[in-house]
Design a protein around this motif. Structure first.
Motif, PDB file in Angstrom:
ATOM      1  N   THR B  31       0.815  -1.264   0.215  1.00  0.00           N
ATOM      2  CA  THR B  31      -0.011  -0.031  -0.004  1.00  0.00           C
ATOM      3  C   THR B  31       0.753   1.081   0.063  1.00  0.00           C
ATOM      4  N   GLY B  32       0.393   2.239  -0.292  1.00  0.00           N
ATOM      5  CA  GLY B  32       0.976   3.577  -0.428  1.00  0.00           C
ATOM      6  C   GLY B  32       0.304   4.600  -0.875  1.00  0.00           C
ATOM      7  N   ARG B  33       0.164   5.729  -0.444  1.00  0.00           N
ATOM      8  CA  ARG B  33      -0.640   6.936  -1.040  1.00  0.00           C
ATOM      9  C   ARG B  33       0.339   8.057  -0.866  1.00  0.00           C
ATOM     10  N   ASP B  34      -0.354   9.353  -0.609  1.00  0.00           N
ATOM     11  CA  ASP B  34       0.350  10.561  -0.919  1.00  0.00           C
ATOM     12  C   ASP B  34       1.740  10.671  -0.449  1.00  0.00           C
ATOM     13  N   GLN B  35       1.951  10.545   0.978  1.00  0.00           N
ATOM     14  CA  GLN B  35       2.986  10.709   1.624  1.00  0.00           C
ATOM     15  C   GLN B  35       4.207   9.609   1.494  1.00  0.00           C
ATOM     16  N   ALA B  36       3.697   8.419   1.284  1.00  0.00           N
ATOM     17  CA  ALA B  36       4.548   7.275   1.279  1.00  0.00           C
ATOM     18  C   ALA B  36       5.169   7.410  -0.323  1.00  0.00           C
ATOM     19  N   CYS B  37       4.446   7.781  -1.166  1.00  0.00           N
ATOM     20  CA  CYS B  37       4.593   7.706  -2.670  1.00  0.00           C
ATOM     21  C   CYS B  37       5.728   8.934  -2.752  1.00  0.00           C
ATOM     22  N   GLU B 136      -6.536 -10.608   3.536  1.00  0.00           N
ATOM     23  CA  GLU B 136      -6.240 -12.113   4.561  1.00  0.00           C
ATOM     24  C   GLU B 136      -5.335 -11.477   5.740  1.00  0.00           C
ATOM     25  N   GLU B 137      -4.282 -10.579   5.059  1.00  0.00           N
ATOM     26  CA  GLU B 137      -3.363 -10.164   5.863  1.00  0.00           C
ATOM     27  C   GLU B 137      -2.725  -8.751   5.550  1.00  0.00           C
ATOM     28  N   ALA B 138      -2.570  -7.949   6.825  1.00  0.00           N
ATOM     29  CA  ALA B 138      -2.184  -6.719   6.563  1.00  0.00           C
ATOM     30  C   ALA B 138      -1.326  -6.298   7.546  1.00  0.00           C
ATOM     31  N   LYS B 139       0.072  -5.768   7.280  1.00  0.00           N
ATOM     32  CA  LYS B 139       0.898  -5.518   8.297  1.00  0.00           C
ATOM     33  C   LYS B 139       1.837  -4.456   7.769  1.00  0.00           C
ATOM     34  N   VAL B 140       2.223  -3.315   8.781  1.00  0.00           N
ATOM     35  CA  VAL B 140       2.895  -2.166   8.436  1.00  0.00           C
ATOM     36  C   VAL B 140       4.399  -2.570   8.285  1.00  0.00           C
ATOM     37  N   ILE B 141       5.133  -2.223   6.940  1.00  0.00           N
ATOM     38  CA  ILE B 141       6.271  -2.478   6.743  1.00  0.00           C
ATOM     39  C   ILE B 141       7.330  -1.415   6.701  1.00  0.00           C
ATOM     40  N   LEU B 146       3.674   7.539   9.539  1.00  0.00           N
ATOM     41  CA  LEU B 146       2.528   8.071   8.662  1.00  0.00           C
ATOM     42  C   LEU B 146       1.338   7.326   9.123  1.00  0.00           C
ATOM     43  N   LEU B 147       1.236   6.570  10.068  1.00  0.00           N
ATOM     44  CA  LEU B 147      -0.271   6.098  10.539  1.00  0.00           C
ATOM     45  C   LEU B 147      -0.865   5.445   9.236  1.00  0.00           C
ATOM     46  N   GLN B 153       2.060  -3.994   3.909  1.00  0.00           N
ATOM     47  CA  GLN B 153       2.095  -5.333   2.849  1.00  0.00           C
ATOM     48  C   GLN B 153       0.571  -6.100   3.081  1.00  0.00           C
ATOM     49  N   MET B 154      -0.069  -6.259   2.213  1.00  0.00           N
ATOM     50  CA  MET B 154      -1.451  -6.888   2.319  1.00  0.00           C
ATOM     51  C   MET B 154      -1.462  -8.123   1.315  1.00  0.00           C
TER      52      MET B 154
END
Lengths: 341, 181
Positions: B31-37, B136-141, B146-147, B153-154
């Motif tokens: 996943t990623g959006r404004d700040q991460a990209c 099925e899975e989601a974890k912050v990597i 950035l909350l 990773q999903m």
């Protein structure tokens, strides 16, 4: 919300049937005339221990309302807005699904309705963007708020609602440096002092995607009805799939630069599909809605008949030289709530 | 029920997808959006190593709501893609296979997608509750500060999407607006 100066002008906009009546003495009476067909707007919650001294709201007794009641009401509204698709939206979406013939358009609307069922059953927000809390507060002038400030009570309610409800924090304290306040505060608060001894809280959990597609334009009186129509249709078309259609289009016409924007947002508080009580404004709502839906953008921009579920217009008095128009776009989750204390 | 597609998306599988196809994706995405990209593109500009290897991967533009205890994820639908327009060409050049979002892309991003044989998938906006059932899975990597905007990773399971832009230049939104005029 309505400055006293514009009341006379708004009275002039009343339909013919309203003109024979004695002039309204209070804003509430005026709105009663304007929205006579919509009792829901002035529905009062029963059993909250409120005593009223007489039939005339101008003769009401002073009441005190503790900030904790405001806080708790706001917290509950934040959660309900995000977990439960409102009944008016559900009907509008169901009706739209029946009208669509293209499979992708129909399936998209059915998925939106299915999403609402999942959200309500699991207390999951309908959308991960759980919105910026926008509060419209009408404070009766016979009300005294005790125990703290209105601002703190509302922000504490938002903080509690968003934290307890596992709702997403989506507020940057600083628009330039960005970041995240972590609890979805502060709320945007619009207050208005009205007659009476009640406090009315109306809330929108406003999503960013659709808000971003909103626009303002200062038209001239010569642009008139056609100019307004073209600008609103153009805005909805430019928004396209970005605003999560089928959208609700809030339009503020008249007022000043900033007041037209406020009118556009306020129009979104109306139950979906409730037309303006002013015949010529209602006709304009219908015409603009038909034109937006003729675009063929359809649900989620995948093509179809339903790009917009409703166009709501609020009109206000303006300078003889001006014709400000604001368009505030709302997505198909359209999270709106109301509580009267 | 849409066409079943396994992730990571192979170039062969990408070639078989066409704008307007209803597809169900299964496998891993970032996943990623404004700040991460923005941060990833900044890191590339400074010659730094990205926190994730994007080669052959999809980015899902989403900032999920918090998970309740015992849940995998909160509500998790797509955010509007056009805010990431300026970051996508650089990431596609680094091997990103495509992304999942909603809404219009600018012309440059669409051209870059075709150049790198990438695919843009659309999930239905504002249906994050329903879509979360296909995660099925989601974890912050990366970038936890950035909350909700952190890189997660999903693991998706039959995640329903529509092909908006395919690797051949097909464009669902363009087709819709051409039909309307």
């Amino acid at each position: 919300m309505t400055p006293q100066g514009t009341l006379a002008a708004e009275r002039a906009l009343l339909p013919e049937s309203g003109r024979g009546l004695p002039p309204p003495k209070t804003l509430r009476e005026l709105l009663g005339l304007l929205f006579g067909s919509a009792p829901v707007l002035w529905r009062c919650d029963k059993g909250n221990g409120t005593e009223r001294s007489g039939k005339q709201s101008t003769e009401t007794k002073m009441r005190t309302i503790h900030v904790n009641r405001i806080r708790d009401s706001v917290a509950a509204m934040c959660k309900r807005a995000n977990f439960e698709l409102s009944a008016d939206m559900r009907v509008a979406l169901r009706t739209a699904a029946e009208l669509e013939t293209a499979p992708l358009a129909r399936n998209t609307l059915l998925r939106i309705l299915q999403n609402a069922d999942v959200a309500q059953a699991r207390e999951l927000p309908m959308c991960q963007d759980t919105g910026l809390a926008v509060l419209f507060v009408e404070i009766g002038q016979e009300v005294r708020i005790t125990g703290g400030t209105l601002r703190d009570a509302i922000d504490e309610g938002v903080r509690q609602g968003y934290t307890e409800g596992y709702l997403r924090a989506s507020v940057s304290a600083d628009p330039i440096r960005r970041g995240n306040t972590g609890d979805n505060t502060p709320a945007v608060i619009h207050t208005e002092v009205v007659a009476g001894n009640r406090l009315r809280l109306q809330m929108l959990a406003k999503g960013g995607g659709c808000e971003n597609m909103s626009r303002f334009k200062m038209l001239t009186p010569a642009d008139g009805r056609e100019g307004i129509t073209n600008f609103v249709v153009e805005t909805a078309t430019l928004a396209g799939p970005n605003a999560c259609p089928p959208i609700v289009v809030g339009v503020g016409i008249g007022g000043t630069f900033e007041y037209s924007a406020l009118l556009s947002k306020k129009s979104l508080l109306r139950p979906i599909g409730q037309r303006s009580s002013l015949a010529h404004v209602a006709a304009l709502e219908d015409e603009i809605l038909a034109k937006i839906n003729a675009s063929g953008i359809g649900p989620q921009g995948y093509g179809g008949k339903t790009t917009s579920l409703a166009v709501h217009i609020e009109a206000g008095a303006c300078h003889v030289a001006s014709l400000p128009v604001s368009v505030n776009i709302e997505c198909h989750a359209h999270r709106h709530q109301e509580t009267i204390l | 029920m849409g066409l079943q597609v396994e992730l990571p998306l192979t170039p062969e599988a990408a070639r078989q997808l066409h704008a307007g196809d209803e597809v169900e994706l299964s496998g891993s995405v970032y996943t990623g959006r404004d700040q991460a990209c923005a941060r990833m593109v900044q890191m590339l500009q400074h010659g730094a190593t990205l926190p994730v290897d994007l080669a052959g991967q999809l980015i899902y533009f989403v900032g999920p709501s918090p998970a309740r205890p015992g849940q995998v994820v909160g509500s998790a639908g797509p955010t509007t893609s056009d805010r990431m327009n300026r970051y996508m060409p650089a990431l596609l050049e680094r091997g990103l296979r495509g992304f999942i979002g909603k809404g219009y892309l600018d012309r440059m991003v669409k051209e870059t997608l075709v150049r790198y044989r990438g695919v843009y998938f659309g999930a239905i906006g504002r249906t994050g509750a329903l879509l979360s059932l296909s995660i099925e899975e989601a974890k912050v990597i990366a970038f936890p500060e950035l909350l909700s905007e952190a890189i997660h990773q999903m693991k998706l399971s039959q995640f329903p999407v529509v092909v908006l832009n395919d690797s051949h230049g097909g464009d669902l939104y363009a087709k819709v607006s051409a039909q309307a005029t």
